[in-house]
Design an enzyme around this catalytic site. Structure first.
Site, PDB file in Angstrom:
ATOM      1  N   HIS A  65      53.209  28.933  44.783  1.00  0.00           N
ATOM      2  CA  HIS A  65      52.196  28.077  44.219  1.00  0.00           C
ATOM      3  C   HIS A  65      52.423  26.782  44.845  1.00  0.00           C
ATOM      4  CE1 HIS A  65      51.221  30.825  40.708  1.00  0.00           C
ATOM      5  NE2 HIS A  65      52.579  30.893  40.801  1.00  0.00           N
ATOM      6  N   LYS A 190      45.022  38.183  41.189  1.00  0.00           N
ATOM      7  CA  LYS A 190      46.049  37.987  40.588  1.00  0.00           C
ATOM      8  C   LYS A 190      45.799  38.107  39.158  1.00  0.00           C
ATOM      9  CE  LYS A 190      49.906  36.209  39.159  1.00  0.00           C
ATOM     10  NZ  LYS A 190      50.479  34.694  39.418  1.00  0.00           N
ATOM     11  N   HIS A 251      57.585  39.510  39.381  1.00  0.00           N
ATOM     12  CA  HIS A 251      58.660  39.411  38.493  1.00  0.00           C
ATOM     13  C   HIS A 251      59.168  40.622  38.044  1.00  0.00           C
ATOM     14  CE1 HIS A 251      56.686  35.312  38.537  1.00  0.00           C
ATOM     15  NE2 HIS A 251      55.653  35.995  37.824  1.00  0.00           N
ATOM     16  N   ASP A 323      58.357  32.444  43.516  1.00  0.00           N
ATOM     17  CA  ASP A 323      57.564  31.665  42.308  1.00  0.00           C
ATOM     18  C   ASP A 323      57.752  30.166  42.469  1.00  0.00           C
ATOM     19  OD1 ASP A 323      55.793  31.806  40.204  1.00  0.00           O
ATOM     20  OD2 ASP A 323      57.116  32.110  38.634  1.00  0.00           O
TER      21      ASP A 323
END
Length: 407
Positions: A65, A190, A251, A323
């Site tokens: 991000h 997403k 994840h 992440d």
């Protein structure tokens, strides 16, 4: 240093070509932004001596991000900043990521089409990117910013022109939302098929969206030639997403053996984001972080490491993603160390960050390996590139499309 017909040779390096083959001594020649030859004794118009250094394909971060920072999880700061302040931070973040040798990213929510275009047009220096624009979530889900006070959480940003709200429900609702994201410029969709840790009121172990809703998302995206990446911690949310046909599980914290078998059967990718777990304890102890978030993290531990060992041993396809900024930007290459310490060989970890990542993103024809015809993305590294815990400090130069953009 750019193209224009000039043939540049990086001479005397130790080459990791991205395929997993053994390192080999040699040169890399490129012209007009493309690799034209790889091997010993190459000549060109300009030679750059890289004797004793290693040459890697430009690396990937498939879950990042770039419109947020670790310190911005403190909402006492972000709530008192003007809305536009965040945009002026992006240049520093993008350059920091590029300086790690990461030349391609998949932004997992937050970057809008303007950020991508600014990089493509040379207004900002950064990695090329695929964007998801905003995360699609059910009402009360991981990307729902609702707060009991009547306000909204700023962790995942706020809607603005070019950044549609991501909350939706039901077949018609999710189909419309996919189309809105693609209209806004999304290269990939997403979703959150489970709860999350940094959102205050949802349980990460519980599934979000019905399987039919996820199927509708995947089918709608496929009609418009897009894949779906799914944030998923809980085992049922993972399995629903895999059965529904998502491209990748992000994840995968509580992936069980049944889920592993499903992923192997369907060819689903795992983007493990192990680096994010490095900050679990710090966030849990930070009084500036909302208490509901801290409560989730206090007893979490590191279940993702054991999960990854089982998935890697089973042969699940893996691509690198971090992440960040859940761990601060700049720590991205620590993901290589964690993968290599929990199931992959160091060479396999580098493949996950190069050719495998390119395959996940549909970019194998352009990127991921050092071979003729590919884009000339190269990271020049001092010392052993397989010593991952210090790698970030030893990236000496970065080439993107044949231009020396760092170093």
């Amino acid at each position: 240093m750019k193209g224009g017909g000039m043939r540049t040779v990086l001479a005397g390096g130790r080459i990791f070509d991205g395929t997993g083959a053994a390192f080999a001594d040699g040169d890399v020649a490129f012209e007009d932004g493309r690799i034209v030859d790889v091997g010993p004794g190459l000549d060109g118009d300009q030679a750059v001596d890289v004797t004793g250094k290693s040459l890697l394909p430009g690396l990937f971060d498939c879950h990042i991000h770039v419109t947020g920072r670790y310190e911005d999880f403190d909402e006492t700061l972000t709530l008192h900043r003007p809305f536009s302040y965040r945009f002026f931070l992006y240049a520093g973040i993008l350059r920091e990521v590029l300086a790690l040798g990461i030349t391609t990213i998949r932004d997992a929510a937050g970057a809008d089409l303007g950020v991508k275009m600014a990089v493509d047009d040379g207004v900002l220096l950064g990695p090329r990117m695929q964007i998801s624009v905003n995360m699609i979530s059910m009402t009360g889900g991981h990307a729902d910013p609702w707060l009991p006070s009547g306000g909204v959480s700023t962790v995942f940003g706020l809607p603005f022109p070019g950044m549609p709200d991501g909350v939706c429900d039901g077949g018609e609702g999710v189909r419309t939302k996919v189309r809105e994201m693609i209209r806004a410029g999304a290269d990939v969709i997403k979703i959150a098929s489970s709860g999350g840790y940094l959102s205050p009121f949802d349980d990460p172990k519980l599934p979000h969206f019905t399987e039919d809703e996820v199927r509708d998302i995947v089918a709608t995206a496929a009609d418009l030639d897009r894949w779906v990446m799914s944030h998923a911690h809980g085992s049922e949310g993972i399995k629903r997403a895999v059965r529904a046909g998502v491209r990748s599980i992000e994840h995968g914290t509580f992936l069980d053996d049944e889920g592993i078998e499903l992923m192997l059967e369907r060819g689903t990718w795992l983007v493990p984001t192990l680096t994010a777990g490095e900050t679990t304890e710090a966030i849990a102890q930070d009084p500036k972080i909302p208490e509901p978030v801290r409560a989730k993290l206090r007893e979490l531990g590191r279940p993702e490491l054991e999960m990854f060992e089982r998935a890697a041993a089973a042969g699940v396809k893996v691509a690198m993603g971090t992440d960040c900024p859940v761990a601060p930007h700049g720590k991205n290459l620590f993901e290589l160390a964690l993968m290599a310490e929990h199931g992959l060989t160091p060479e396999q970890a580098l493949v996950a960050a190069t050719s495998s990542a390119a395959e996940l993103m549909g970019l194998s024809d352009e990127l991921g390996t050092l071979e003729p015809g590919k884009r000339a993305d190269v990271a020049v590294v001092r010392g052993d590139p397989l010593e991952f815990r210090t790698l970030a400090d030893r990236v000496e130069a970065v080439y993107k499309d044949g231009a020396r953009v760092i170093g």
